[in-house]
Structure formats: structure tokens, C-alpha cells
Design a protein around this motif. Structure first.
Motif, short mmCIF file in Angstrom:
data_model
loop_
_atom_site.label_atom_id
_atom_site.label_comp_id
_atom_site.label_asym_id
_atom_site.label_seq_id
_atom_site.Cartn_x
_atom_site.Cartn_y
_atom_site.Cartn_z
N GLU A 4 44.65 30.54 27.43
CA GLU A 4 43.70 30.34 28.53
C GLU A 4 44.30 30.84 29.85
OE1 GLU A 4 41.74 26.62 30.83
OE2 GLU A 4 41.65 26.55 28.64
N LYS A 5 45.57 30.54 30.10
CA LYS A 5 46.22 31.01 31.33
C LYS A 5 46.34 32.52 31.33
CE LYS A 5 48.90 26.98 32.72
NZ LYS A 5 50.23 26.47 33.00
N GLU A 6 46.64 33.11 30.19
CA GLU A 6 46.75 34.56 30.07
C GLU A 6 45.40 35.22 30.35
OE1 GLU A 6 48.47 35.85 26.40
OE2 GLU A 6 50.25 34.61 26.68
N SER A 7 44.32 34.63 29.82
CA SER A 7 43.01 35.23 30.05
C SER A 7 42.59 35.09 31.51
CB SER A 7 41.96 34.62 29.12
OG SER A 7 41.73 33.27 29.47
N VAL A 8 42.95 33.97 32.14
CA VAL A 8 42.63 33.79 33.56
C VAL A 8 43.39 34.82 34.39
CG1 VAL A 8 42.89 32.22 35.53
CG2 VAL A 8 42.01 31.36 33.36
N LEU A 9 44.68 34.99 34.09
CA LEU A 9 45.48 35.97 34.82
C LEU A 9 44.99 37.40 34.56
CD1 LEU A 9 49.09 34.52 34.48
CD2 LEU A 9 47.63 34.58 36.50
N ALA A 10 44.61 37.67 33.32
CA ALA A 10 44.08 39.01 33.00
C ALA A 10 42.76 39.24 33.73
CB ALA A 10 43.88 39.15 31.49
N GLY A 11 41.92 38.22 33.77
CA GLY A 11 40.66 38.34 34.51
C GLY A 11 40.90 38.54 35.99
N PHE A 12 41.87 37.81 36.56
CA PHE A 12 42.19 37.95 37.98
C PHE A 12 42.73 39.35 38.26
CE2 PHE A 12 45.11 37.30 41.63
CZ PHE A 12 44.15 36.97 42.56
N LYS A 13 43.58 39.86 37.37
CA LYS A 13 44.11 41.21 37.55
C LYS A 13 42.99 42.24 37.48
CE LYS A 13 47.33 44.50 35.57
NZ LYS A 13 48.22 44.82 34.45
N ALA A 14 42.07 42.07 36.55
CA ALA A 14 40.94 43.00 36.44
C ALA A 14 40.07 42.95 37.70
CB ALA A 14 40.10 42.67 35.20
N PHE A 15 39.90 41.73 38.24
CA PHE A 15 39.12 41.57 39.47
C PHE A 15 39.79 42.31 40.62
CE2 PHE A 15 38.78 39.06 43.42
CZ PHE A 15 37.44 39.26 43.68
N LEU A 16 41.10 42.18 40.74
CA LEU A 16 41.81 42.84 41.84
C LEU A 16 41.84 44.35 41.69
CD1 LEU A 16 44.89 40.51 42.42
CD2 LEU A 16 42.84 40.73 43.81
N MET A 17 41.79 44.84 40.47
CA MET A 17 41.88 46.27 40.25
C MET A 17 40.55 46.99 40.42
SD MET A 17 44.82 46.85 40.04
CE MET A 17 46.43 46.71 39.44
N ARG A 18 39.47 46.24 40.53
CA ARG A 18 38.18 46.89 40.76
C ARG A 18 38.19 47.52 42.14
NH1 ARG A 18 33.42 42.86 39.37
NH2 ARG A 18 34.77 41.47 40.52
N GLY A 19 37.49 48.62 42.29
CA GLY A 19 37.46 49.33 43.56
C GLY A 19 36.78 48.55 44.67
N ASN A 20 35.85 47.67 44.34
CA ASN A 20 35.12 46.94 45.36
C ASN A 20 36.03 46.06 46.19
OD1 ASN A 20 32.87 48.13 44.33
ND2 ASN A 20 32.14 46.34 43.24
N VAL A 21 37.04 45.46 45.58
CA VAL A 21 37.94 44.57 46.32
C VAL A 21 38.72 45.37 47.36
CG1 VAL A 21 39.92 43.02 46.10
CG2 VAL A 21 38.10 42.96 44.41
N ILE A 22 39.20 46.52 46.98
CA ILE A 22 39.96 47.35 47.92
C ILE A 22 39.04 47.83 49.04
CG2 ILE A 22 41.32 49.46 48.14
CD1 ILE A 22 42.65 47.21 46.48
N ASP A 23 37.84 48.27 48.71
CA ASP A 23 36.88 48.71 49.72
C ASP A 23 36.56 47.60 50.70
OD1 ASP A 23 36.81 51.17 48.52
OD2 ASP A 23 34.92 50.81 47.45
N LEU A 24 36.37 46.39 50.18
CA LEU A 24 36.07 45.26 51.03
C LEU A 24 37.25 44.94 51.96
CD1 LEU A 24 34.08 43.06 51.78
CD2 LEU A 24 35.02 41.66 49.96
N ALA A 25 38.46 44.99 51.44
CA ALA A 25 39.63 44.72 52.27
C ALA A 25 39.76 45.75 53.40
CB ALA A 25 40.90 44.71 51.40
N VAL A 26 39.53 47.00 53.08
CA VAL A 26 39.58 48.05 54.10
C VAL A 26 38.49 47.83 55.14
CG1 VAL A 26 39.23 50.53 54.48
CG2 VAL A 26 40.68 49.76 52.61
N ALA A 27 37.31 47.46 54.70
CA ALA A 27 36.20 47.21 55.63
C ALA A 27 36.52 46.05 56.57
CB ALA A 27 34.92 46.93 54.86
N VAL A 28 37.14 45.01 56.07
CA VAL A 28 37.49 43.86 56.91
C VAL A 28 38.52 44.26 57.96
CG1 VAL A 28 38.65 41.61 56.89
CG2 VAL A 28 36.85 42.10 55.24
N VAL A 29 39.53 45.02 57.55
CA VAL A 29 40.57 45.45 58.49
C VAL A 29 39.98 46.36 59.56
CG1 VAL A 29 42.69 46.80 58.70
CG2 VAL A 29 42.46 45.14 56.86
N ILE A 30 39.17 47.31 59.15
CA ILE A 30 38.54 48.22 60.12
C ILE A 30 37.58 47.44 61.01
CG2 ILE A 30 36.91 50.14 60.33
CD1 ILE A 30 38.31 51.42 57.94
#
Length: 165
Positions: A4-30
Motif C-alpha cells: 500500500e505504501k509503495e502504491s501510494v508513493l508510486a502514485g505520488f511520483k506519477a502525479f509529480l511527473m505529469r506535465g500539468n504540475v510543472i506547468d502549474l508551478a511555473v505559472a505560480v512563480v511567474i
């Protein structure tokens, strides 16, 4: 670690690796950096223009709900002040930000996307016409080859000449 912990961490890693998260972070900084530009514009240009009709600091505009309002060292001693100048300044900042975002980002991007969609539609239409014409040319070549194989007997399009005796 449990599964269960491995799947949660894998899901979190997949969430972070999606392009939308990076785009959103850049938008917030700008956006945070852009806020400073807009605030400077309001304080440096808009407030002095408004100040030509009154005070340069919009925060100084206020009304008193319960008279008389007296201030001592920036603190209210008596009365209830309504600081509508602060609200006016915030509204102006919002409108300027919205106008800049619309005219410098949204409008050019929508024009670009519309032009790109038009080009893509034209490209698909040309490809469709080419596919049809290629098919017609291939059918003509097939018919010509069939006519050469069986002298004196041209097979109808789509017929196999070997099936005839």
C-alpha cells in the motif's frame, strides 16, 4: 515497505511527473513576479494619476461610519472608518492584471490556436484528397496490369483475372 505504501508513493511520483504540475508551478512563480510588476504600475502610475484629483495614496481615501473619525499614529481613536480607497486600489490592481493577462497572453494564444486549427484542417483536407487520388491512380495501374497479363481480355475492375479460364 508494504504494498500500500509503495502504491501510494508510486502514485505520488506519477502525479509529480505529469506535465500539468510543472506547468502549474511555473505559472505560480511567474504570477507572483507579475504581481510585483502590477503593484508597481498601480503605485507608480495609476495612483499619481488619481492623485491629480485628490491624494496620491489611494489608501488615504476613507469615509467615517460613525463620526467623528480621529486617527492617532495610524490607529483609529474614535469612530469607525470605511477604507474604500484600499478597496479601489485593489480593484484597479485586479483590472490591470486581468487586462494584461488577457491582451498579452490569452488573446495571442487563442489567435495562434485558431490559426493552427485552420492549418491542421487544411492539411487534413489535402491529405484526404491525396488519399482519394492515390487510390484512383492505383486502381488504374491495377487495371492496366490486368489488361497486359490477359491479352484480349480485360478484367473488370476488382476481378481476379486468374479466376477466368
Amino acid at each position: 515497505m508494504s504494498k500500500e505504501k509503495e502504491s501510494v508513493l508510486a502514485g505520488f511520483k506519477a502525479f509529480l511527473m505529469r506535465g500539468n504540475v510543472i506547468d502549474l508551478a511555473v505559472a505560480v512563480v511567474i504570477g507572483a513576479a507579475f504581481t510585483n510588476v502590477v503593484n508597481s504600475l498601480v503605485k507608480g502610475i495609476i495612483n499619481p494619476v488619481v492623485g491629480a484629483f485628490g491624494t496620491q495614496d489611494l489608501d488615504q481615501y476613507s469615509s467615517c461610519l460613525q463620526a467623528p473619525c480621529t486617527m492617532k499614529g495610524g490607529e483609529v481613536v474614535k469612530g469607525i472608518p470605511i477604507m474604500w480607497g484600499t478597496v479601489l486600489s485593489a480593484v484597479l490592481t485586479f483590472l490591470i492584471t486581468a487586462a494584461v493577462v488577457y491582451f498579452l497572453m490569452v488573446l495571442p494564444m487563442s489567435k495562434y490556436l485558431a490559426r493552427r486549427a485552420t492549418q491542421q484542417a487544411a492539411k487534413e483536407e489535402v491529405q484526404e484528397v491525396m488519399d482519394v487520388s492515390e487510390l484512383e491512380v492505383l486502381k488504374e495501374i491495377r487495371d492496366a496490369l490486368i489488361a497486359q497479363r490477359v491479352p484480349g481480355q480485360a478484367a473488370a475492375p476488382g476481378q481476379n483475372p486468374q479466376s477466368h479460364p
